[in-house]
Design a protein around this motif. Structure first.
Motif, PDB file in Angstrom:
ATOM      1  N   ARG A   1       7.272  -9.075  -9.412  1.00 43.81           N
ATOM      2  CA  ARG A   1       6.693 -10.317  -9.934  1.00 43.81           C
ATOM      3  C   ARG A   1       6.245 -11.242  -8.802  1.00 43.81           C
ATOM      4  NH1 ARG A   1      10.470 -12.936 -11.964  1.00 43.81           N
ATOM      5  NH2 ARG A   1      12.237 -11.492 -12.064  1.00 43.81           N
ATOM      6  N   LYS A   2       7.011 -11.299  -7.729  1.00 43.65           N
ATOM      7  CA  LYS A   2       6.629 -12.140  -6.591  1.00 43.65           C
ATOM      8  C   LYS A   2       5.368 -11.599  -5.911  1.00 43.65           C
ATOM      9  CE  LYS A   2       9.704 -13.790  -3.832  1.00 43.65           C
ATOM     10  NZ  LYS A   2      10.840 -13.886  -2.888  1.00 43.65           N
TER      11      LYS A   2
ATOM     12  N   SER B   1      11.038  -0.283   0.059  1.00 45.38           N
ATOM     13  CA  SER B   1      12.419  -0.055   0.496  1.00 45.38           C
ATOM     14  C   SER B   1      13.399  -0.208  -0.664  1.00 45.38           C
ATOM     15  CB  SER B   1      12.776  -1.032   1.626  1.00 45.38           C
ATOM     16  OG  SER B   1      14.118  -0.877   2.020  1.00 45.38           O
ATOM     17  N   ALA B   2      13.190  -1.228  -1.521  1.00 46.49           N
ATOM     18  CA  ALA B   2      14.091  -1.466  -2.653  1.00 46.49           C
ATOM     19  C   ALA B   2      14.015  -0.333  -3.671  1.00 46.49           C
ATOM     20  CB  ALA B   2      13.752  -2.803  -3.313  1.00 46.49           C
ATOM     21  N   VAL B   3      12.802   0.168  -3.917  1.00 44.54           N
ATOM     22  CA  VAL B   3      12.640   1.273  -4.859  1.00 44.54           C
ATOM     23  C   VAL B   3      13.311   2.535  -4.321  1.00 44.54           C
ATOM     24  CG1 VAL B   3      10.948   2.815  -5.928  1.00 44.54           C
ATOM     25  CG2 VAL B   3      10.560   0.346  -5.930  1.00 44.54           C
ATOM     26  N   THR B   4      13.220   2.758  -3.004  1.00 46.34           N
ATOM     27  CA  THR B   4      13.881   3.919  -2.397  1.00 46.34           C
ATOM     28  C   THR B   4      15.385   3.855  -2.614  1.00 46.34           C
ATOM     29  OG1 THR B   4      12.138   4.062  -0.711  1.00 46.34           O
ATOM     30  CG2 THR B   4      14.227   5.202  -0.257  1.00 46.34           C
TER      31      THR B   4
ATOM     32  N   LYS C   1       3.757  -8.124   2.861  1.00 47.75           N
ATOM     33  CA  LYS C   1       5.170  -8.097   3.239  1.00 47.75           C
ATOM     34  C   LYS C   1       6.050  -7.753   2.039  1.00 47.75           C
ATOM     35  CE  LYS C   1       8.793 -10.926   5.338  1.00 47.75           C
ATOM     36  NZ  LYS C   1       9.142 -12.255   5.915  1.00 47.75           N
ATOM     37  N   LEU C   2       5.747  -8.343   0.868  1.00 49.87           N
ATOM     38  CA  LEU C   2       6.521  -8.062  -0.339  1.00 49.87           C
ATOM     39  C   LEU C   2       6.369  -6.606  -0.771  1.00 49.87           C
ATOM     40  CD1 LEU C   2       5.767 -11.336  -2.326  1.00 49.87           C
ATOM     41  CD2 LEU C   2       8.014 -10.606  -1.495  1.00 49.87           C
ATOM     42  N   GLU C   3       5.207  -6.034  -0.544  1.00 54.96           N
ATOM     43  CA  GLU C   3       4.992  -4.633  -0.910  1.00 54.96           C
ATOM     44  C   GLU C   3       5.889  -3.706  -0.088  1.00 54.96           C
ATOM     45  OE1 GLU C   3       1.349  -1.365  -1.251  1.00 54.96           O
ATOM     46  OE2 GLU C   3       0.938  -3.447  -0.746  1.00 54.96           O
TER      47      GLU C   3
END
Length: 351
Positions: A43-44, A66-69, A59-61
């Motif tokens: 969302r951000k 990393s978070a999805v990994t 940067k958010l991408e």
């Protein structure tokens, strides 16, 4: 000097009692926290894209990847726990654990045992992947929680760090913040720890460090020496980057502008303009016109230290000063008639 065999036996005994005393691994349910973190980043990122914040969106991408990994790893762990029968696992005996430790010493040349910290450490040789030097790594196992209920009980620490330029936390394409991305080998590594197969565990992790999977790196080897452009936030290779000659920030070739006089690259903030031709020019190459004080490049400033506009204006004024004399001469012509004497020798002036 203490007998290393005693340390091996004591370590093997402690690991064995830890394994038999721990309950079977429990499933903690779905990783909702990791899921919500990914949702928040999405969302951000969408909001940054709508507002045209290119740098923030980029940067958010990367944070989202990393978070999805990490979310995938947690789901894979959950799936493996559901599909395995931990109660049928065979735990290594004290003698087998002792033999495992001796084999590790032979394989890696040196084995660090810390009874107080309950840790076992080995170090790899310096690792180089596709021409990128990464250095040696220490694999440090904390055997206080071999069931992995609270996350991975081991760390992969760079002993001679050569991290990616875009992320200092990534010391290896598959290691971020000392945590290795196990990929398809996660379940095998988990089973080896839960059964006390220490040799298999350390050699498998070392093998992961010696290989490169281009499908799922934290930072690709092709981008290892790359860096973000300070202005547009695009990731640029080492061969395509330049620096502002004034503030020395890193720029891509699209954001860097050359001074028309010295041909040095500059960022947008450090670049000025010639007031005469409006060309890009750095402040060091600009000089003021002594008459109008305009900032001019070397091409627009003449030898008399005036800009071309002031020089042309001065010539026009000089021309206008000469024009009245010319008009007066045309309005009142003085006819220079030759004076000729008459026959008597007197001068005759025409009437």
């Amino acid at each position: 000097m203490k007998d290393p065999r005693k340390r091996f036996w004591r370590t093997a005994s402690r690991i064995y009692h830890r394994l038999v005393s721990e309950e079977p691994p429990s499933l903690n349910g779905l990783p909702f926290q990791a899921w919500w973190h990914c949702d928040r980043l999405i969302r951000k990122r969408q909001q940054a894209q709508r507002r045209g914040w290119v740098s923030a969106a980029s940067k958010l991408e990367r944070e989202l990847i990393s978070a999805v990994t990490q979310l995938i790893q947690q789901l894979t762990t959950l799936h493996g726990g559901l599909s395995s029968d931990a109660s049928q696992q065979q735990i290594s005996s004290v003698r087998e654990l002792y033999a495992e430790l001796r084999s590790l010493e032979e394989e890696f040349g040196e084995l660090q045992l810390d009874l107080r910290e309950q840790s076992i450490s080995v170090s790899t040789e310096p690792i180089e992947l596709e021409g990128v030097y990464l250095g040696p790594f220490e694999i440090r196992l904390n055997y206080a929680n071999l069931k992995m209920d609270n996350g991975a009980p081991y760390r992969v620490i760079a002993r001679d760090p050569h991290p990616a330029f875009t992320n200092d936390c990534v010391t290896h394409p598959h290691v971020q913040s000392d945590v290795v991305c196990e990929g398809d080998g996660q379940q095998v590594i988990r089973r080896s720890l839960e059964q006390g197969r220490l040799f298999d565990f350390f050699t498998m992790v070392a093998s992961l460090l010696r290989t490169y999977n281009s499908d799922s790196p934290y930072v690709a080897l092709s981008d290892w020496d790359s860096i973000e452009c300070t202005e547009c936030a695009d990731v640029i290779a080492a061969t395509e980057q330049t620096r502002c000659d004034n503030c020395e920030i890193t720029l891509c070739t699209g954001c860097a502008k050359d001074c028309t006089d010295c041909d040095c690259p500059f960022c947008h903030e450090c670049l000025s303009y010639c007031d005469s031709c409006h060309g890009h020019c750095c402040s060091s190459c600009l000089q003021q016109c002594i008459q109008c004080h305009a900032d001019c490049c070397q091409r627009c400033l003449l030898e008399n230290e005036r800009c071309s506009d002031c020089d042309a204006e001065e010539e026009l004024e000089e021309t206008e000063e000469e024009l009245p004399e010319t008009h007066a001469a045309a309005a009142n012509p003085v006819t220079a008639t030759a004076v000729q004497p008459d026959c008597l020798g007197e001068t005759v002036v025409p009437a």
